[in-house]
Scaffold this active site. Sequence first.
Site, PDB file in Angstrom:
ATOM      1  CD  GLU B  60      -1.407  -2.446   1.594  1.00 55.74           C
ATOM      2  OE1 GLU B  60      -0.485  -2.782   2.025  1.00 55.74           O
ATOM      3  OE2 GLU B  60      -2.289  -3.309   1.242  1.00 55.74           O
ATOM      4  CG  HIS B 131     -10.495  -8.408   6.276  1.00 55.45           C
ATOM      5  ND1 HIS B 131      -9.720  -9.039   7.210  1.00 55.45           N
ATOM      6  CD2 HIS B 131     -10.106  -8.664   5.135  1.00 55.45           C
ATOM      7  CE1 HIS B 131      -8.558  -9.361   6.758  1.00 55.45           C
ATOM      8  NE2 HIS B 131      -8.780  -9.344   5.320  1.00 55.45           N
TER       9      HIS B 131
END
Lengths: 316, 325
Positions: B60, B131
Site C-alpha cells: 500500500e 476487514h
Amino acid sequence: MTLTAVEKQALYIAMVRSRAFEEAAGALAASGDIPASWLSGIGQEGTLGAIVQLRADDYLTITHRGAYGFIGRGSDPRRLLAELLGKKAGYCKGKGGRHIADLEHGILGKSGTVGGHAPLAIGVGTAIQNWGGDQVVLSLFGEGTSNRGTTHASMNTAAVWQLPVVWVCENNGYVGNVPASVYTATPDIADMAASYGMPGEVVDGNDALAVHDAARRAIVRARSGSGPSLLELKTYRIRPFAESATDVRDPAEAVAWRDRDPVAGLRDRLLESGELTLADAEAVTAAAREEMAAAAAYARESPFPDPAAAFEDLYA
Amino acid sequence: MMRSITTAQAMNEALAEEMRRDPAVYVVGLGLYPSAGESATSGLVDEFGELRVRSAPMSETAIAGSAVGAALVGMRPVAELHLADFAFNALDEILSKSGKWRYTHGGNDGMKLPIVFLEGIGGYVAGASEHSQSPLALYWHFPGLKIAVPATPYDAKGLLKTAVRDDNPVMFFTHKLGAPGPVPDDEYVVPFGEAVVRRPGADVTVVATSYMVVLSMEAAANLADQGVDVEVIDPRTLEPLDIETIVASVVKTGRLVVVDEDTERCGVGAEIGAQVMERAFTALRAPVGRVANPNLPVPYSPPLEQAVLPSITSIETAILATLTN
C-alpha cells in the site's frame, strides 16, 4: 567518458557554493535566526557529483540533510534561507522551514519522515514512463533510511516496473550518534540491490569525480529504459546530527574525515592537473561567501508572512 | 434512459469515461488484472493497457506513495487500496504526503495533488476486526483531504468523476454492501458539498452516509407506520460538508440523530453534532443522538457483529429517544 575542465570547474563551483550556503545556514542557526535547527551537509558535498549532471527536466528527491540538492539544481539561495527563517519570500512562504519544494527545478518537496521520498520517486518514474519521456529521478536517502519499509517497497516496485530511478544512498555511518552497525545488518547498503535485481555499487562519496562517474552510468541506464540502480556513497557528516545536537562521536574520526574533505579534495586535484588556478579557486570561494552573505542578509531583512496566510494553501 | 447497475459497475464506467477524457488519469493497485469477478477496475486494462492500469506489488506504501509522486508531476492517479483496513499501511503517504504536502510547501509553483484513493469500508460480512472498518472520522480529522462517501450507484459514479477531476486528494469510500440502483446512460457528475434529502420528514433529522443511509431509510419507513416522520439526509461528502442543509433540517425538526458505522468516540456523529450545536443550539429540542460502533473492534461471529454495528432497530431506538426528551 572523462569530464572536460569546464565541467569539473562547474562541479567545483557547485560544491563551494553549497559549502558556503551550509556555513551561512549554520551561522543563522547559531544566531537563532532559524527558529528550528539546521541539519548541516558539510562533508557530504561529494553527492553533487551525481546531482550536477541531471538535466533541467530531471527530478530529484532530497533528504533532511544539507542544501547541496537545491544548490546543485539551481535553486535561489535567498529564497532557501528566507524559508529557513520562516519568511514570506521563502520557497514555501514560511510554511515548510527545512521542508522545501522547488518544483521549477524538479525538487518535489521534503518529507518529515525519513524514507518518505522513495514512494514519491517511483511515482515520478511512473509518470515519466507513462508519458514516454527520457527523464530520470535521482532519489537520495541515508543508510538509516535503508531500514524503512518504504525504501524496500519502492526499490522493489522500481525494479518490477523498470522505472528510471537512480537510488543514491549517502552512507554517513550514523543516525544521530548511533553507528550504523547497531541498526543495519549489512555494512554495504549497495548489497541490497541484489534483492531487487538491479546493479548496486559502492562509491567513495567524498570523491566527487568518482561519484560523477558512477552516477553517470546509472543515469544512462535509467534514461535508456533499462531500469533502476543503487549507488552507495560512503561519506561522513562533519557536523553533529543537527546544529542544536550534541556530538559524542569519536573526535578522531572527524579529524580523519576532514583530511578527506570532498571540496578541498577536488580543488587539490584540479590544481594539480592545472584545470584550476589557485587564484580562480580563491575567487570562487570569495564569490560564494559573498553570495551567501547577501542571501542571509536578504532573508533576515525579509518580512514574516501575515498570520492570515496560515489559512491559505491547504487546497488547490 | 436509466439502467440498474451496481456501485462497482458505476465506478467502472466513471473510471473508463475519465480515462478516455484525460490521458493523465491512470489506475494503480494490487491485483488489477487479471481480475476475477466484478470490480471498479474490471476490464480497464483491455482498453487502456498496462501502463495506465498498473498492477502493483503488494505494498500500500508503494501504491499510495507512487500516486503522490505521479500527481506532483502532472498525472491524475486513482489508487485502488481495496479495503480501508489495508490502507492503514499507507497512512503516512495518505495523511502527510498527500493531505499536508501542498500546505507544507506553501503551494510551491502551483503545486497540485489530484489523487483519488479508493477504499472499501464496512462490516456485516463476518470480516472480523481488520476487514470491517469504516474509518471515516480518522481521515476527516486530518487537514487537506476531501472525503466522498456515496450511498448509491448513481452517486458513486457522479462523485467519482468529480473526484478524478478535483485538483486535491480525495478519499473515496464505498461500502461492501449495497444494492444495484438506477444510473443514467448519459454522462453526469455529482458535485462535492451538496447533501441530498433522501426522505423528507418533519419530526426528526437523521444524518447518515454510505450503507447507513440504507439502514436509516428502513428505520424511517418502519417509524412512519408508527406516525413518526423522519427526514433522512445523506451528506454524500464529509469534506466539504453541506452543514447548511443539515442545520436547515434541524431547525425544522428540532431533533438530530447521526448514524455512523465507525467507532463512536471522536466520530462523525460527534463532529456533526458539535457543528449543529454551534449553529442551531436553540433549535434543538433534545440531545443529539448518535448511533455508532460502541468503540469496539468488529467481531467475527454474526450475532456478535450485530451487537456492535448499527442496526435498523438501534437506529429506531435512537430516533424514538429524541422524541421522549
